[in-house]
Design a protein around this motif. Sequence first.
Motif, mmCIF file in Angstrom:
data_model
loop_
_atom_site.group_PDB
_atom_site.id
_atom_site.type_symbol
_atom_site.label_atom_id
_atom_site.label_comp_id
_atom_site.label_asym_id
_atom_site.label_seq_id
_atom_site.Cartn_x
_atom_site.Cartn_y
_atom_site.Cartn_z
ATOM 1 N N PRO A 57 91.695 -46.331 -16.302
ATOM 2 C CA PRO A 57 91.862 -45.753 -14.958
ATOM 3 C C PRO A 57 92.777 -44.524 -15.023
ATOM 4 O O PRO A 57 93.783 -44.524 -15.727
ATOM 5 C CB PRO A 57 92.515 -46.884 -14.158
ATOM 6 N N GLU A 75 86.096 -42.803 -7.276
ATOM 7 C CA GLU A 75 85.457 -44.098 -7.440
ATOM 8 C C GLU A 75 84.860 -44.597 -6.128
ATOM 9 O O GLU A 75 83.783 -45.203 -6.124
ATOM 10 C CB GLU A 75 86.462 -45.119 -7.993
ATOM 11 N N LYS A 98 86.358 -50.581 -11.321
ATOM 12 C CA LYS A 98 87.716 -50.021 -11.336
ATOM 13 C C LYS A 98 88.430 -50.300 -10.021
ATOM 14 O O LYS A 98 89.611 -50.659 -10.006
ATOM 15 C CB LYS A 98 87.683 -48.510 -11.607
#
Length: 123
Positions: A57, A75, A98
Amino acid sequence: MNPTDDRAALSRRFGAEMVRGIRELAREGYNANYFRQMLATHGPVEAARRLVLDPTPSEGLWRLQQMDRLDMSVEMWVQLPWYQPLFEPEVREQARKKLEALRVDVPTELARLVGRLDPDGER
């Protein structure tokens, strides 16, 4: 308009929204310099794809979580129904994973974001 023209127009709109998001976040004290550089180097779709597919990330994602602004993350935006044609299913899936790793209820947050925006990206 042919599908290639449609995709190019959608990509331009996605890029414009990413730039607007960078400006909005800058007003809140976050300068997304790395993402801005990625946009300039790779264009909006490829920059988003690379960021999402990176197994680690990004620092920006962590910062947006701290700011309670994951709604402005790449995202989340690759999940928007009107931008889905720009991204392969595996990109959208990785983005979802994520966000879920950060304890985001993706369907709920996505519904909020969709409700705040219209398909033309207007807030």
